[in-house]
Motif scaffolding. Sequence first.
Motif, PDB file in Angstrom:
ATOM      1  N   PHE A 121     -21.070  10.454  47.143  1.00  0.00           N
ATOM      2  CA  PHE A 121     -21.304  10.906  48.508  1.00  0.00           C
ATOM      3  C   PHE A 121     -21.261   9.760  49.509  1.00  0.00           C
ATOM      4  O   PHE A 121     -20.685   9.898  50.586  1.00  0.00           O
ATOM      5  N   GLY A 122     -21.867   8.624  49.157  1.00  0.00           N
ATOM      6  CA  GLY A 122     -21.908   7.514  50.097  1.00  0.00           C
ATOM      7  C   GLY A 122     -20.545   6.899  50.341  1.00  0.00           C
ATOM      8  O   GLY A 122     -20.055   6.856  51.479  1.00  0.00           O
ATOM      9  N   MET A 123     -19.895   6.435  49.286  1.00  0.00           N
ATOM     10  CA  MET A 123     -18.577   5.825  49.443  1.00  0.00           C
ATOM     11  C   MET A 123     -17.526   6.854  49.841  1.00  0.00           C
ATOM     12  O   MET A 123     -16.625   6.553  50.627  1.00  0.00           O
ATOM     13  N   GLY A 124     -17.643   8.081  49.312  1.00  0.00           N
ATOM     14  CA  GLY A 124     -16.674   9.114  49.687  1.00  0.00           C
ATOM     15  C   GLY A 124     -16.743   9.452  51.168  1.00  0.00           C
ATOM     16  O   GLY A 124     -15.712   9.586  51.836  1.00  0.00           O
ATOM     17  N   ALA A 125     -17.965   9.594  51.694  1.00  0.00           N
ATOM     18  CA  ALA A 125     -18.104   9.872  53.133  1.00  0.00           C
ATOM     19  C   ALA A 125     -17.630   8.701  53.970  1.00  0.00           C
ATOM     20  O   ALA A 125     -17.008   8.886  55.023  1.00  0.00           O
ATOM     21  N   LEU A 126     -17.916   7.480  53.508  1.00  0.00           N
ATOM     22  CA  LEU A 126     -17.489   6.303  54.270  1.00  0.00           C
ATOM     23  C   LEU A 126     -15.974   6.198  54.322  1.00  0.00           C
ATOM     24  O   LEU A 126     -15.397   5.835  55.358  1.00  0.00           O
ATOM     25  N   LEU A 127     -15.301   6.517  53.236  1.00  0.00           N
ATOM     26  CA  LEU A 127     -13.838   6.449  53.210  1.00  0.00           C
ATOM     27  C   LEU A 127     -13.196   7.610  53.964  1.00  0.00           C
ATOM     28  O   LEU A 127     -12.081   7.483  54.472  1.00  0.00           O
ATOM     29  N   THR A 128     -13.877   8.748  54.046  1.00  0.00           N
ATOM     30  CA  THR A 128     -13.311   9.917  54.721  1.00  0.00           C
ATOM     31  C   THR A 128     -13.465   9.841  56.229  1.00  0.00           C
ATOM     32  O   THR A 128     -12.597  10.298  56.977  1.00  0.00           O
ATOM     33  N   SER A 129     -14.565   9.272  56.701  1.00  0.00           N
ATOM     34  CA  SER A 129     -14.870   9.272  58.131  1.00  0.00           C
ATOM     35  C   SER A 129     -13.780   8.540  58.928  1.00  0.00           C
ATOM     36  O   SER A 129     -13.420   7.403  58.627  1.00  0.00           O
ATOM     37  N   ASN A 130     -13.267   9.225  59.950  1.00  0.00           N
ATOM     38  CA  ASN A 130     -12.221   8.641  60.792  1.00  0.00           C
ATOM     39  C   ASN A 130     -12.225   9.361  62.134  1.00  0.00           C
ATOM     40  O   ASN A 130     -11.714  10.475  62.257  1.00  0.00           O
ATOM     41  N   VAL A 131     -12.836   8.755  63.131  1.00  0.00           N
ATOM     42  CA  VAL A 131     -12.825   9.287  64.499  1.00  0.00           C
ATOM     43  C   VAL A 131     -11.690   8.583  65.230  1.00  0.00           C
ATOM     44  O   VAL A 131     -11.855   7.497  65.785  1.00  0.00           O
ATOM     45  N   ASP A 171     -14.886  22.493  57.674  1.00  0.00           N
ATOM     46  CA  ASP A 171     -14.996  23.599  56.721  1.00  0.00           C
ATOM     47  C   ASP A 171     -15.243  23.145  55.287  1.00  0.00           C
ATOM     48  O   ASP A 171     -15.170  23.954  54.365  1.00  0.00           O
ATOM     49  N   ASP A 172     -15.551  21.861  55.078  1.00  0.00           N
ATOM     50  CA  ASP A 172     -15.807  21.380  53.715  1.00  0.00           C
ATOM     51  C   ASP A 172     -17.172  21.857  53.230  1.00  0.00           C
ATOM     52  O   ASP A 172     -18.156  21.814  53.982  1.00  0.00           O
ATOM     53  N   PRO A 173     -17.282  22.326  51.967  1.00  0.00           N
ATOM     54  CA  PRO A 173     -18.580  22.782  51.439  1.00  0.00           C
ATOM     55  C   PRO A 173     -19.507  21.615  51.151  1.00  0.00           C
ATOM     56  O   PRO A 173     -19.150  20.441  51.305  1.00  0.00           O
ATOM     57  N   TRP A 174     -20.707  21.944  50.652  1.00  0.00           N
ATOM     58  CA  TRP A 174     -21.765  20.941  50.501  1.00  0.00           C
ATOM     59  C   TRP A 174     -21.458  19.924  49.422  1.00  0.00           C
ATOM     60  O   TRP A 174     -21.974  18.807  49.455  1.00  0.00           O
ATOM     61  N   ALA A 179     -19.279  16.386  53.511  1.00  0.00           N
ATOM     62  CA  ALA A 179     -20.407  17.195  53.960  1.00  0.00           C
ATOM     63  C   ALA A 179     -21.547  16.336  54.493  1.00  0.00           C
ATOM     64  O   ALA A 179     -22.423  16.839  55.205  1.00  0.00           O
ATOM     65  N   MET A 180     -21.537  15.040  54.172  1.00  0.00           N
ATOM     66  CA  MET A 180     -22.558  14.128  54.681  1.00  0.00           C
ATOM     67  C   MET A 180     -22.260  13.653  56.097  1.00  0.00           C
ATOM     68  O   MET A 180     -23.098  13.023  56.723  1.00  0.00           O
TER      69      MET A 180
END
Length: 425
Positions: A121-131, A171-174, A179-180
């Motif tokens: 969750f931590g590394m996955g969210a960090l790699l996914t986040s892109n504003v 629309d990503d599930p938990w 989701a984070m």
Amino acid sequence: MRRWVGNLAAPKAPARTPSETGATPPASPPPASAPPASADGQTAEDRPFEVPSTPEAAPPDPNKPFTPDASVSPSEMPSAELPPVSPAFRRHPFRAFLAFITQSRAIFLATLTVWFLLLYFGMGALLTSNVDDNPAFRPAEEDLPPGGSVAVAMTSAVLNREVNEHSWTPDDPWFFPSAMLNNMPAYQRGIRMAVFRFTAALTTRQPTDADLLEAHDALATPPDRWWIGTDWPWVRASSASRYDDAVDYIRAYNARVANGSAPSVRDAATLALMLDHLASALSEGEDALVRHVSGDEAVEGRRLGNDEIFYAVRGEAYASMLILAGLREDFAPLIRQRQLSARWAAVARSLEATVGINPLVVTVGDPGSMLVKNHLMEQGFAVQRAREQLLSLAKDLRAAPATTQQQGAAQTRAQTNAQARSGSR
């Protein structure tokens, strides 16, 4: 010879008889066999500087049962568990941690599970986040065919970037790492709202165009719908798939505009209508900011966070800025004719200033506070200024230009004079 010299150097004490000491004479030891001689004929006594070899212990007999020593207590017997950890080992933090997680299999498995969740969750969210707020974004060739509308190409290009390149996250599930996230999903919802409003303006001008109607219907899908839901039908098209369809419909419409099969009306009324819809999208964001600051903003019974409201409005302003740049290229002759270039640039700067408010942490301090800023109020002022400028431009575009009024008045005076001369004759 060496033994003789040694005996002379160390004088011996006189021997005492057993009768003098009062001790019982020990029994005579059993006769021992003579020590073996070496290859040179010398015995072990003749080689005093050599260390006698220890005979090797016989290997244990596997067939002989183990008999514990009765003289050793059970507490002193060696344990079959792991050896105890020394205090010096425990004093080291990393070693102490290893000693703790290896105490039992359950603790070790629980530690592995926690580390896996943190990495997932931590590394996955960090790699996914892109504003992505690139102000120099330009549509690709498939979005902007030669002769097509630049503003329409901006809508399909920015929506395609968020759905297919950056991955649609609202629309990503938990159980997805995204989701984070809070900022990126809110930012994408704001972009979708601005694109939806602009498509609605196009549909209003051309209500019978099939591609525009399909695109508008696809964009009306809620942004957080996954392909599996709790209501009927349980399996349905997700928001990302519906928005991907909208990209295809908008591209098809722009391709028809480029080849001339779809009408492309570029008059003042059409431009004013599009500016009104962009202002309407910003007005919704402004109202959300006001309600949130007053404590009344809620979506589906849940009060949104400060960063969610902030990034949703920021996404609307960013998409509006791109569409406004495209409209300036599409309606360049009309803007020059009405002498609106300076005012158009002022609206663009206001939207850029709205997008440029990008704090590390969104804070909502008291008005006038010197320690904690209120980023929502700052953003709300910038949005209000851009919205008012858009509405003012739309109002001036609907009004008849001054040159046309002067020409009409001159024609009226000429006709009146001509009628007066003919009557006098």
